[in-house]
Design a protein around this motif. Structure first.
Motif, short mmCIF file in Angstrom:
data_model
loop_
_atom_site.label_atom_id
_atom_site.label_comp_id
_atom_site.label_asym_id
_atom_site.label_seq_id
_atom_site.Cartn_x
_atom_site.Cartn_y
_atom_site.Cartn_z
N ALA A 73 30.98 55.17 50.48
CA ALA A 73 32.20 54.63 51.11
C ALA A 73 32.26 53.11 50.96
O ALA A 73 33.32 52.55 50.65
N LEU A 74 31.13 52.44 51.19
CA LEU A 74 31.09 50.99 51.06
C LEU A 74 31.41 50.56 49.63
O LEU A 74 32.21 49.64 49.40
N ARG A 75 30.79 51.23 48.67
CA ARG A 75 31.04 50.89 47.27
C ARG A 75 32.49 51.17 46.88
O ARG A 75 33.11 50.42 46.13
N LEU A 130 24.87 50.18 35.57
CA LEU A 130 25.99 50.99 35.09
C LEU A 130 27.32 50.72 35.78
O LEU A 130 28.38 50.92 35.17
N THR A 131 27.29 50.28 37.04
CA THR A 131 28.55 50.15 37.79
C THR A 131 29.51 49.19 37.11
O THR A 131 30.70 49.49 36.92
N THR A 140 19.06 52.20 42.69
CA THR A 140 19.62 50.84 42.75
C THR A 140 19.71 50.24 41.35
O THR A 140 20.72 49.59 41.00
N VAL A 141 18.67 50.43 40.54
CA VAL A 141 18.68 49.92 39.18
C VAL A 141 19.80 50.56 38.36
O VAL A 141 20.55 49.89 37.64
N LEU A 186 24.44 42.82 43.25
CA LEU A 186 24.45 42.48 44.67
C LEU A 186 24.92 43.66 45.51
O LEU A 186 24.35 43.95 46.57
N LEU A 187 25.95 44.35 45.05
CA LEU A 187 26.46 45.51 45.77
C LEU A 187 25.41 46.62 45.84
O LEU A 187 25.21 47.24 46.89
#
Length: 619
Positions: free
Chosen positions: A128-130, A66-67, A60-61, A85-86
């Motif tokens: 898929a959600l991301r 990075l995203t 998650t971190v 949040l994502l």
């Protein structure tokens, strides 16, 4: 607004303000630690908490940090707050998958392998959600969105690879590879060895789910491109950006959607004997929407800031088709209002006010020289926006009575929010449209030959301590009292979007005895609708406090009376607005996307998960 537009606006009940990135990250760490205690605890709370942080929190971190960076390098718009949040939402989704898988394994004979299968499904699901969110927010192609979308899944897969001893199955590498990529002995958790084929299965399932996301976007995007020439992903990305971080991305979408229009901007100016401005009513025939400060949502405040005296920017006869597409268009309106103000000539005195009625329409009218001011209300009957064409027709009726110019205000002061089938939009050809025109004609006939007198004007205003969440914008409450031959008319303007039924009547009844006639108006500012689609005056605040404030301001305005002269002038502004029927088409498409898109998403999800189950069984 129409019923269809109301259905779209009501979706704002699902909106929430995204937290700062560090808040999301802190909560993600807490969730990971608590989950670790339940999943990994071998008798020591602290060790379970730490291992949860490591195996659940670290991906998650990594994704949180990075995203956004990767997405922006690819030309996207994913910020740190949205990225965090994502990542948090995806972590929670994985935790839910693990919890369900753990319970099923516990009460059955499926064992540890089933838990890992569920974990693979969870990692593929968050991919898929991301992918869906990043493709929408940043308007990437699916191929480009895959890179930032895969970060959280890849980070989790790397940890599984390193700490499960998978490298033992590979015939490559030496001491250096084993030192860094084979560290199963460095954790207290007894992970079952994961063979390289498991990662191949994970990759295949991610490909399967990604294909479902691509198909979903193609299907829902086709009607938008065919009817509006825009992509639904641009709308979703801009909408998410607005509600999450007050970004202006949505204006780019509206600009592509909009069309050019010529709108009248009418100014009624009041000047003291020395020529200085005491007050100015500014009425551009546009709609102060669509929401928040997007487009012309904050038009009333912008108009007020550009006024020397006390500004009165009431609501014009225009609906959502005449929303300005960007904040830049407000500059054009302000410049046109300044030109009209420079062109007006004061003098000629004023008449006493008259009240004319026709059907549900009730007009308070007052002439200033050869010009006329009209304020329309349907209270106590419910009403919302008056269509642009209806307003132009009513103005034409008033001018045909012998007046050079007319300023027609939609008081916008009584509605029941988004309840019911009829939201009160006054459209051309409706009975109410003819009522307004007839009442305007009657007012013009009564005032054309009415005696003009020298008059006095007193003003007072209070920004108030109420916030937009209370239904009051930054202009607060403003009162102007016009005294003609001892008869006082009070014009009360509240910076809000319509009023709860009965509030107008309570405010008028509470005015001092010196006031003979009065009308209460709202600006229809949409800064109060950034999160709540219906946030009318009186819905959130204490009406008794508002009544007391209006009474006090009216007394202050009465004490402020001094001789003035008035004049009216109109100019036309060339601006880009949503356009005729565009708002209705947008609302229809958005409502259809919500109703049908949900069912389509469920069907595609079930199909993808069904195929993934087959893959797991065959493997």
């Amino acid at each position: 607004m129409t019923t269809t537009q109301g259905d779209l606006a009501s979706l704002s009940r699902y909106i929430f303000r995204a937290p700062q990135w560090y808040t999301s990250l802190a909560f993600a760490m807490a969730v990971a630690g608590v989950t670790g205690v339940g999943v990994f605890d071998d008798g020591f709370f602290l060790e379970g908490f730490t291992q949860g942080i490591f195996f659940i929190g670290i991906p998650t971190v990594v994704a949180s940090l990075l995203t956004g960076l990767v997405d922006q390098r690819l030309g996207g718009q994913l910020t740190a707050g949205r990225s965090s949040l994502l990542a948090l939402l995806c972590e929670i989704l994985v935790v839910v998958f693990l919890a369900v898988g753990g319970v099923v394994a516990l009460v059955s004979t499926l064992g540890q392998n089933f838990v890992f299968d569920v974990l693979y499904a969870g990692l593929a699901s968050i991919f898929a959600l991301r992918l869906l969110v990043i493709a929408a927010v940043s308007s990437h192609s699916i191929a480009r969105a895959v890179v930032p979308a895969s970060i959280q899944t890849v980070a989790a897969a790397v940890l599984l690879f390193v700490y499960s001893g998978t490298s033992h199955y590979l015939e490559v590498g030496g001491p250096l590879v084993r030192a860094f990529l084979s560290r199963a002995e460095h954790t207290e958790i007894q992970l079952s060895p994961i063979v390289p084929g498991d990662f191949a299965i994970l990759g295949f399932v991610c490909l399967l789910y990604g294909s479902a996301v691509w198909l979903f976007l193609v299907i829902i995007d086709r009607p938008w491109k065919r009817s509006l020439g825009v992509s639904v992903r641009d709308f979703l990305g801009g909408f998410i950006g607005h509600i999450a971080e007050d970004s202006r991305e949505l204006e780019t979408f509206f600009e592509e959607l909009g069309e050019e229009a010529l709108v009248p901007v009418t100014v009624l100016g009041f000047r003291r004997e020395d020529g200085s401005e005491k007050a100015r009513a500014v009425l551009p025939m546009v709609h102060p929407g669509p929401m928040g400060e997007i487009g012309g949502g904050n038009l009333p405040e912008r108009v007020a800031r550009a006024t020397e005296g006390m500004a009165l920017p009431p609501h014009a006869t225009a609906g959502h088709d005449f929303n300005l597409v960007t904040e830049r268009e407000v500059d054009t309106i302000v410049e046109t209002a300044a030109a009209a103000n420079d062109a007006l000539a004061v003098g000629g005195g004023a008449t006493k006010t008259v009240r004319t009625t026709s059907g549900d329409a009730k007009l308070l009218a007052q002439a200033f020289g050869d010009d006329i001011l009209l304020v329309n209300t349907h209270s106590p009957r419910f009403a919302d926006d008056v269509d642009y064409a209806v307003g132009l027709s009513a103005v034409a009726e008033a001018r045909s009575g012998g007046f050079e110019d007319a300023l027609l205000v939609d008081a916008h002061n009584c509605n029941n929010g988004l309840r019911g089938d009829d939201l009160g939009h006054v459209t051309p050809g409706s009975e109410r449209s003819f009522d307004i025109m007839e009442a305007a004609r009657k007012a013009a006939e009564e005032l054309t030959d009415a005696e003009r007198h020298p008059f006095e004007l007193g003003v007072a205003w209070e920004p108030t301590d109420w916030e937009p969440e209370d239904g009051i914008g930054p202009l607060g409450v403003r009162v102007a009292c016009v005294d003609v031959a001892g008869e006082v008319t009070a014009y009360v303007l509240v910076d809000g979007n319509n009023m709860e039924p009965g509030v107008r009547e309570r405010l008028i009844e509470s005015l001092p005895e010196d006031v003979a006639r009065a009308e209460v108006m709202t600006t229809d500012t949409h800064v109060v609708n950034r999160v709540e689609s219906s946030n009318q005056v009186g819905e959130a605040l204490d009406v008794d406090e508002l009544v007391e404030l209006v009474h006090d301001l009216t007394n202050r305005a009465l004490a402020d009376r001094e001789p003035v002269e008035a004049g009216m002038a109109s100019e036309r502004a060339r601006v880009t607005v949503f356009g005729n029927d565009r708002t209705e088409t947008l609302a229809s498409h958005a409502n259809a996307m919500v109703s049908m898109g949900g069912a389509l998403a469920v069907l595609l999800t079930m199909a993808a998960m069904g195929l993934s189950v087959v893959v797991f069984l065959l493997s």
